[in-house]
Design a protein around this motif. Structure first.
Motif, PDB file in Angstrom:
ATOM      1  N   THR B  64      23.319 133.442  33.846  1.00  0.00           N
ATOM      2  CA  THR B  64      23.473 134.547  34.403  1.00  0.00           C
ATOM      3  C   THR B  64      23.939 134.212  35.908  1.00  0.00           C
ATOM      4  O   THR B  64      24.018 134.670  36.468  1.00  0.00           O
ATOM      5  CB  THR B  64      22.474 134.867  34.575  1.00  0.00           C
ATOM      6  N   HIS B  67      27.605 134.663  35.415  1.00  0.00           N
ATOM      7  CA  HIS B  67      28.336 136.237  35.398  1.00  0.00           C
ATOM      8  C   HIS B  67      26.949 137.378  35.534  1.00  0.00           C
ATOM      9  O   HIS B  67      27.522 138.154  35.334  1.00  0.00           O
ATOM     10  CB  HIS B  67      27.713 135.892  33.700  1.00  0.00           C
ATOM     11  N   THR B  68      25.957 136.982  35.769  1.00  0.00           N
ATOM     12  CA  THR B  68      25.184 137.657  36.897  1.00  0.00           C
ATOM     13  C   THR B  68      24.402 138.126  35.262  1.00  0.00           C
ATOM     14  O   THR B  68      24.935 138.033  34.506  1.00  0.00           O
ATOM     15  CB  THR B  68      25.385 138.842  37.135  1.00  0.00           C
ATOM     16  N   ASP B  70      24.092 141.507  34.786  1.00  0.00           N
ATOM     17  CA  ASP B  70      24.211 142.825  34.547  1.00  0.00           C
ATOM     18  C   ASP B  70      25.616 142.891  33.373  1.00  0.00           C
ATOM     19  O   ASP B  70      26.585 142.283  34.536  1.00  0.00           O
ATOM     20  CB  ASP B  70      23.542 143.632  35.516  1.00  0.00           C
ATOM     21  N   ARG B  72      27.799 144.479  32.930  1.00  0.00           N
ATOM     22  CA  ARG B  72      28.867 145.251  33.188  1.00  0.00           C
ATOM     23  C   ARG B  72      29.298 144.844  34.277  1.00  0.00           C
ATOM     24  O   ARG B  72      30.371 145.491  35.105  1.00  0.00           O
ATOM     25  CB  ARG B  72      28.283 147.065  32.914  1.00  0.00           C
ATOM     26  N   SER B  73      28.776 143.877  35.319  1.00  0.00           N
ATOM     27  CA  SER B  73      29.562 143.858  36.773  1.00  0.00           C
ATOM     28  C   SER B  73      29.414 142.685  36.605  1.00  0.00           C
ATOM     29  O   SER B  73      30.041 141.891  35.941  1.00  0.00           O
ATOM     30  CB  SER B  73      28.357 143.918  37.837  1.00  0.00           C
ATOM     31  N   ALA B  74      30.916 142.101  38.168  1.00  0.00           N
ATOM     32  CA  ALA B  74      31.733 141.291  38.371  1.00  0.00           C
ATOM     33  C   ALA B  74      30.888 140.144  38.140  1.00  0.00           C
ATOM     34  O   ALA B  74      29.425 139.727  39.439  1.00  0.00           O
ATOM     35  CB  ALA B  74      32.408 141.575  39.476  1.00  0.00           C
ATOM     36  N   ARG B  76      30.288 135.500  39.853  1.00  0.00           N
ATOM     37  CA  ARG B  76      31.020 135.123  40.494  1.00  0.00           C
ATOM     38  C   ARG B  76      31.281 133.228  40.395  1.00  0.00           C
ATOM     39  O   ARG B  76      30.160 133.212  39.665  1.00  0.00           O
ATOM     40  CB  ARG B  76      30.281 135.261  41.432  1.00  0.00           C
ATOM     41  N   GLU B  84      35.674 138.651  36.248  1.00  0.00           N
ATOM     42  CA  GLU B  84      35.504 139.830  35.466  1.00  0.00           C
ATOM     43  C   GLU B  84      33.953 140.147  35.175  1.00  0.00           C
ATOM     44  O   GLU B  84      33.879 139.285  34.269  1.00  0.00           O
ATOM     45  CB  GLU B  84      37.099 139.837  34.735  1.00  0.00           C
ATOM     46  N   PRO B  85      33.800 141.779  34.778  1.00  0.00           N
ATOM     47  CA  PRO B  85      32.587 141.808  34.198  1.00  0.00           C
ATOM     48  C   PRO B  85      32.915 141.260  31.944  1.00  0.00           C
ATOM     49  O   PRO B  85      33.947 141.105  31.345  1.00  0.00           O
ATOM     50  CB  PRO B  85      31.985 143.292  34.189  1.00  0.00           C
ATOM     51  N   VAL B  90      34.058 146.780  29.670  1.00  0.00           N
ATOM     52  CA  VAL B  90      34.411 147.001  30.948  1.00  0.00           C
ATOM     53  C   VAL B  90      34.960 146.061  30.677  1.00  0.00           C
ATOM     54  O   VAL B  90      37.001 146.181  31.576  1.00  0.00           O
ATOM     55  CB  VAL B  90      33.221 146.754  32.128  1.00  0.00           C
ATOM     56  N   SER B  91      36.005 145.033  30.090  1.00  0.00           N
ATOM     57  CA  SER B  91      36.862 144.494  30.210  1.00  0.00           C
ATOM     58  C   SER B  91      36.938 144.201  28.716  1.00  0.00           C
ATOM     59  O   SER B  91      37.027 143.197  27.752  1.00  0.00           O
ATOM     60  CB  SER B  91      36.348 142.749  30.316  1.00  0.00           C
TER      61      SER B  91
END
Lengths: 168, 132
Positions: B64, B67-68, B70, B72-74, B76, B84-85, B90-91
């Motif tokens: 995480t 990728h965080t 969640d 479904r979210s982008a 960093r 990309e998520p 979503v992707s």
């Protein structure tokens, strides 16, 4: 030398030669200065380098570091600034060759402003980069959550992907 | 007429199902499951993905971190580039290129855990993110 004894043509040839030499003399310094000046860099145009070295950050222009620095970066990909960025051997060799061939040219203004022995691995540690940013960036700007890192060039230089760092 | 339409709809759904089952993502997952010798668990995949691990590199103790939490979210990267998520909803291209999937499992598991992921761990993660 077996030149035909025809002064007319020789004269023209000699004239052209002098003109070409003059043109070279004028062109060369201009070319070295502008190809990778400190504001414009040739962006990475090799598709493999662009994809592999552009996955986690922008694919940094090869002209920003000397050849020895690229060699050192490419030899240490399994511990790349705190991450595993390893590649298969064939791809690694191909990318190394490309970066070395397109590195800052020895003797250019930029190359003279960086240690040539590979001791500097980060663009952001080179004397030229430090000088360009000293006093230009407000304190705390690199730590700003929207930027996060000095290596996030595109956060401040919107045209970085095209090699233009003089946009702001 | 209604019955014919219904029959057609069922046939279409079946055909779509077959096409999906033969897709590269299912083949990849099936390969990991076969290698692991046990069925995949999406719940285990989620726990693994969100856990804080030790043994890896200091700045990346969890999936995480980039990728965080969640899917479904982008995300960093540490250098600030968006990712990309990971959720397939979503992707849709996620887990469809086996060479890409293997490359990133190798790198990221090394960074996070200091070792490669097992086939079972890969199966679990892919199963979880495919359902997201």
């Amino acid at each position: 030398m077996h030149r035909p004894f025809r002064p007319g043509i020789l004269g023209i040839l000699a004239g052209a030669g002098v003109a070409a030499a003059l043109a070279m003399a004028i062109m060369l310094p201009v070319d070295t200065a502008s190809a990778d000046s400190e504001a414009r860099f040739r962006p990475v145009d090799d598709p493999i380098v662009k994809a592999e070295c552009g996955a986690c950050h922008m694919a940094f222009p090869a002209g920003m570091l000397p050849a020895a620095s690229w060699q050192k970066v490419m030899a240490g990909l399994s511990d790349h600034f705190g991450e595993d960025a390893s590649l298969d051997d064939a791809t690694r060799r191909e990318i190394t060759d490309w970066l070395v061939a397109n590195a800052a040219r020895p003797g250019s203004r930029l190359a003279r402003d960086m240690p040539a022995d590979g001791t500097v691995l980060r663009i952001t540690d080179t004397p030229w980069w430090v000088r360009e940013h000293r006093g230009e960036v407000r304190p705390g700007a690199f730590e700003d959550p929207k930027v996060g890192s000095k290596a996030n060039c595109a956060a401040c230089h919107r045209d970085a992907a095209r090699g233009n760092f003089d946009d702001d | 007429m209604t019955r014919i339409l219904a029959a057609l709809a069922v046939a279409a759904a079946l055909a779509a199902g077959t096409a999906l089952a033969a897709g590269p993502r299912d083949t990849l997952l099936a390969g990991y499951v076969a290698e692991a010798g046990a069925p995949a668990s999406a719940a285990r995949g989620e726990a693994f993905f969100k856990a804080t691990h030790s043994g890896g590199k200091p700045d990346t103790a969890s999936c995480t971190a980039c990728h965080t939490a969640d899917p479904r979210s982008a995300g960093r990267t540490r250098a600030g580039k968006p990712i990309e998520p990971m959720a397939v909803s979503v992707s849709p291209d996620r887990f469809t290129d086996p060479a890409k999937v293997e490359k990133w499992f190798r790198r990221n598991c090394n960074s996070v855990l200091g070792r490669e992921c097992t086939a079972a761990e890969k199966a679990d993660v892919v199963a979880w993110l495919t359902g997201q």
